[in-house]
Design a protein around this motif. Structure first.
Motif, short mmCIF file in Angstrom:
data_model
loop_
_atom_site.label_atom_id
_atom_site.label_comp_id
_atom_site.label_asym_id
_atom_site.label_seq_id
_atom_site.Cartn_x
_atom_site.Cartn_y
_atom_site.Cartn_z
N ASN A 91 -1.01 25.05 -8.08
CA ASN A 91 0.20 25.47 -8.78
C ASN A 91 0.48 26.95 -8.58
O ASN A 91 1.37 27.51 -9.21
CB ASN A 91 0.09 25.19 -10.29
N ARG A 92 -0.30 27.59 -7.72
CA ARG A 92 -0.18 29.04 -7.60
C ARG A 92 1.19 29.44 -7.09
O ARG A 92 1.81 30.36 -7.60
CB ARG A 92 -1.23 29.57 -6.63
N TYR A 93 1.63 28.76 -6.05
CA TYR A 93 2.93 29.12 -5.48
C TYR A 93 4.04 28.86 -6.49
O TYR A 93 4.94 29.67 -6.67
CB TYR A 93 3.16 28.35 -4.17
N SER A 95 3.82 28.98 -9.66
CA SER A 95 3.79 29.91 -10.78
C SER A 95 4.46 31.25 -10.45
O SER A 95 4.71 32.04 -11.34
CB SER A 95 2.35 30.16 -11.22
N ASP A 256 -6.97 23.33 -5.94
CA ASP A 256 -7.60 22.68 -7.10
C ASP A 256 -6.81 21.47 -7.63
O ASP A 256 -7.14 20.93 -8.67
CB ASP A 256 -7.88 23.68 -8.22
N ASP B 178 -3.27 33.71 -17.91
CA ASP B 178 -2.02 34.43 -17.67
C ASP B 178 -1.52 35.03 -18.98
O ASP B 178 -1.22 34.30 -19.93
CB ASP B 178 -0.99 33.44 -17.10
N ARG B 180 1.20 36.14 -19.76
CA ARG B 180 2.59 35.80 -20.07
C ARG B 180 2.70 34.50 -20.85
O ARG B 180 3.75 34.22 -21.42
CB ARG B 180 3.39 35.69 -18.77
N TYR B 224 -3.20 35.85 -9.23
CA TYR B 224 -2.85 34.61 -9.94
C TYR B 224 -3.87 34.31 -11.03
O TYR B 224 -5.07 34.39 -10.83
CB TYR B 224 -2.79 33.46 -8.96
N PRO B 362 9.98 33.96 -4.85
CA PRO B 362 9.66 34.07 -3.43
C PRO B 362 10.66 33.31 -2.55
O PRO B 362 11.32 32.42 -3.04
CB PRO B 362 8.28 33.45 -3.32
#
Lengths: 526, 362
Positions: A91-93, A95, A256, B178, B180, B224, B362
């Protein structure tokens, strides 16, 4: 009596309507069914998910999308109401998108797999990596010295390539924290060294493995991919020489696989998601995942006795601008530039909407498409429109800086395309190979590929059989150039498949999705 | 004839419905229990999912459905109109909800201090740096001021003396969630900002401006981070030292996993000095929600189960019994506990850190 029978029948129908197991795609949410937008590599979980349905009564319906395409569907809300969950390698991208968080609910990590190197045994021994794992800097040095070549997926299209890009950039930046724009610049020269060794690219992890198997023994020493994919390739029995798995000792980035509930999902789906998550993390199921898919368990109770240690996890950038800068630098600066030849059918059958779709699709690649799907800086683009005979090839080289003027010229040419005449597919393809050969003689160090877009059968000139014979006689340096045929209109599906097979490409289907979407998807393979 | 048959059929149908209703009744509690819906901090999800907890509520005629969400989301963006209670992981977030919804009642059935999960070899390395120490009762301590000093100088693991066990080219940083979205990261920020502010709770813009650069780095340099506290702790449990040498956790997470036998030799828990206590505070929004709060606070069975999930309850003996039984070395007396900043001051700090993640997509 008849009325009673009708009533009974109606009742039965109602009942069966409630519980019947119809499998029509795109229907409404149903209790006990979890519709999941998933990464295509999760197809290997099918037997385990089928077992889950028998064991806990949760039916999982996976629909596949590339990571970045899937992210787009979540962020712009298209996934809401069509799916209850998403399941990608990470889910990194996702997020990085500010709006993504409110569209997601619980994420359950299901398994893990680091992105590492698979190197054919003789090369690993030659480099000494089988006894002492290299750092990313060691790998960059070997690549720059032409002692190591590898394949890797396109980082804007596929998570394994993106993870590898982040890992190598983090490791070479010399910083101990997450990447930012300045540290990417600082690592630039070493990253250019590293990517000098990349001789194979792909839009997906699965296709990368296939392409490697096809070319093994020749120009590629190894692959960067998920550990699980490398182990699966190893277990496939198709390798002529085993792949030694190399864990760069200064760190990796690990997938993951979080099974993530969408915020829009109804309560029954939340329950199904929870039960499926618990099921997948059961020690026996985790062991089965490990055995059948080679991904590692996340439940400590299922850990194997002697797992190969995963090197430290490298930080993954959390700033969108850092990721933007990294991807842009990869395509525009670090990697070997591309050479792409577009063989475009402008015969009579293309008149009207079709030629317009073709113009739009090409124009999108000059700037309208996503930032990393347009023609890249340094890319050499050749357009060969054809009808009864191949048209005059026109080549463009997008400059390393200030690409706009050249992109404008490609755009202009695309807008001028007009339809009329016959369809001489194979004469035009031979012409493209001829152009590629001249270009390679002048400048060999590029990723070269041919896109063939035709909406119908070959009606003139060379036949496929004749092409096959001529292809075998092509010079070595272009025989490895793949053709990516696009199935459009009334294209000859079987023949296009055979053409892709012959040249080491793959087909793309523009009958079920718009042509511009397909043109963008192909960018991952160029 | 036809009509008679129809009548018979209709009667049979009616009987069938009656039987179905009776059968449903006979199935017991589920049909008599009252559904109650709450939104909870995700760190309590395992507790609410525990069949024993469900059974305990069912004995009181309640069926509790708990939706997990970040505590900050619960306080600000979640539509509370759909819920009978809100149960965030901290009292500032609860205060904010009470203010928003004009509720005076609240229940604090259990609490847990923030802690650092690490490994013996890492503890040995950091002991030499004066970061890790040992308290009089034998439990491990984590000196936040010494740690911040390493972070301020951007010291990497491979720059520590005599480091053969973890020579990694990464900054010495605690893994958090995180900031946030997650409460545990906000609690970590409460601790580190207190220390960076010269042992004083951050209350105003001036103090905030002073601590923000270093606070930002603690989070931004990690890159991250996951959005729930289970994420980094699972990395710790399943991947281990390579991925997560130091992880900020709730003490309850560590104890809860120890009860399940998932804490392996070599894993250890250190208490930050100072630390803060995460007071899980339930805000009732309806009478049914109020019952849940009251039961969690007063029902012995639920209190006992909370202790088994690693939470500290009103009766200290329960927690002591659980930790003794499973041999988890926890500290009985937390001496150096500091206050969290007010909701507004913490929120302002978090917004400052959020800005550091940059804009755009992005």
């Amino acid at each position: 009596m008849r009325r009673a029978a009708a009533l009974a029948a109606a009742l039965l129908l109602t009942v069966s309507g409630c519980t019947g197991g119809g499998d029509e795609p795109g229907d409404k949410p149903r209790e006990g069914v979890l519709r999941v937008l998933a990464g295509s590599e999760l197809a290997d979980l099918k037997p385990i998910l089928d077992q889950a349905e028998r064991d806990i009564g949760v039916k999982v319906r996976l629909e596949y999308a590339g990571t970045l395409d899937g992210v787009r569907q979540v962020v712009d809300g298209r996934a809401d109401g069509r799916y209850e969950a998403v399941w990608f390698s990470s889910n990194r991208y996702l997020s990085l998108h500010r709006d993504a968080q409110r569209r997601l609910r619980t994420a359950t990590t299901t398994m893990i797999s680091p992105v590492v190197l698979g190197v054919r045994r003789s090369a690993a021994e030659r480099l000494g990596w089988h006894t002492r794992p290299p750092t990313w800097a060691d790998i960059a040095e070997a690549a720059a010295g032409h002692r190591f070549t590898y394949g890797m997926t396109s980082p804007a299209a596929s998570n394994s390539g993106f993870s590898a890009l982040v890992a190598v950039a983090s490791a070479l930046s010399g910083r101990g924290g997450a990447l930012d724009a300045a540290s990417i610049d600082a690592a630039g020269p070493k990253l250019t060294d590293f990517f000098a060794g990349q001789t194979l690219t792909a839009g997906s992890s699965g296709w990368l493995s296939d392409a490697y198997l096809r070319r093994q023994g020749s120009s590629v020493d190894g692959l960067i991919n998920y550990e699980s994919v490398l182990r699966s390739v190893g277990a496939s029995g198709k390798l002529r020489e085993p792949l030694t798995i190399i864990y760069p000792r200064d760190g990796v980035v690990t997938a993951d696989y979080p099974l993530t509930l969408l915020a829009s999902a109804p309560a029954h789906a939340a329950d199904a998601h929870r039960r499926l998550g618990e099921y997948l993390r059961r020690p026996d199921v985790q062991r089965r995942i490990m055995t059948e898919t080679h991904r590692r368990p996340v439940n400590p109770e299922a850990a194997p006795a002697e797992p190969a240690a995963i090197p430290p996890e490298l930080p993954f950038p959390a700033r969108p601008d850092a990721v933007q800068a990294l991807l842009a630098a990869y395509y525009d600066k670090f990697r070997r530039p591309s050479r792409t030849l577009y063989v475009l059918d402008v015969s009579g059958s293309m008149k009207g909407e079709r030629i317009e779709a073709l113009r739009t699709a090409l124009v999108a690649l000059t700037g309208g498409a996503g930032r990393f799907e347009r023609f890249h800086n340094r890319e050499e683009v050749t357009l060969i429109p054809f009808s009864g005979t191949p048209g005059q090839p026109v080549s463009y080289t997008v400059p390393a800086e200030a690409p706009e003027a050249e992109l404008g010229r490609i755009r202009e040419r695309a807008r001028e395309l007009t339809a009329g005449g016959d369809t001489a597919i194979y004469d035009s393809l031979m012409r493209a190979y001829g152009v590629a050969d001249e270009q390679a003689a002048r400048d060999p160090d590029r990723f070269t590929s041919i896109v063939l877009m035709s909406d119908g059968e070959n009606t003139g000139g060379l036949e496929f059989a004749g092409f096959r014979a001529r292809f075998a006689g092509l010079p070595e340096r272009v025989r490895g150039v793949p053709v990516f045929p696009i199935l459009f209109g009334e294209a000859a599906v079987t023949e296009m498949g055979a053409l892709a097979e012959l040249t080491g490409g793959r087909t793309f289907d523009a009958r079920s999705q718009p042509l511009d979407v397909v043109f963008r998807e192909i960018r991952g393979y160029q | 004839m036809k009509r008679i048959l129809s009548l018979v059929l209709a009667a049979a149908l009616a009987a069938g419905v009656a039987v179905a209703v009776l059968l449903d009744r006979a199935a017991g509690p589920p049909s008599r229990t009252q559904p109650v819906r709450g939104v909870i901090g995700s760190e309590k999800q395992a507790f609410f999912d525990d069949p024993a907890v469900r059974a305990a509520f069912a004995r009181h005629g309640l069926r509790v459905q708990a939706d997990p969400a970040g505590s900050r989301q619960i306080a600000t963006s979640v539509d509370l109109g759909r819920y009978d209670f809100a149960f965030p992981g901290s009292s500032p977030a609860a205060d904010r909800i009470r203010q928003r919804r004009q509720v005076t009642a609240r229940y604090s059935p259990f609490s847990t201090p923030m802690a650092i999960a690490t490994f013996e070899p890492i503890a040995a390395l950091l002991r030499a740096e004066g970061v890790i120490g040992r308290a009089a009762d034998g439990t491990w301590t984590f000196d936040v001021a010494r740690y911040l000093d390493l972070a301020r100088r951007r010291v990497r693991w491979d720059q520590l003396d005599d480091n053969a066990v973890y020579p990694v080219r990464k900054d010495v940083l605690v893994s958090t969630t995180d900031p946030r979205s997650s409460n545990s990261a906000a609690m970590y920020l409460a601790i580190t900002s207190f220390v960076a502010n010269g042992s004083a709770v951050v209350r105003d813009a001036e103090a905030e401006a002073r601590v923000l650069p270093l606070m930002g780095r603690l989070f931004h340099d990690q890159g991250y981070t996951e959005s729930t506290s289970e994420g980094p702790f699972e990395d710790y449990l399943s991947v281990g030292m390579g991925q997560a040498p130091l992880v900020c956790v709730y003490e309850a997470q560590f104890v809860g996993r120890a009860v399940q036998g998932q804490i392996k030799p070599g894993m250890l828990l250190a208490y930050p000095v100072p630390t803060v206590i995460s007071r899980h505070t339930l805000v009732p929004l309806t009478p049914a929600g109020d019952r849940v709060g009251r039961l969690l606070t007063t029902d012995p069975q639920l209190q006992r189960l909370a202790a088994r999930h690693g939470f500290r309850t009103a009766d200290a003996a329960q927690f002591a019994r659980v930790t003794a039984e499973h041999r988890v070395p926890v500290t009985a007396n937390l001496v150096n506990v500091v206050d969290t900043p007010s909701y507004d001051a913490l929120e302002s700090l978090l917004r400052g850190i959020e800005k550091g993640y940059g804009d755009g997509t992005p």
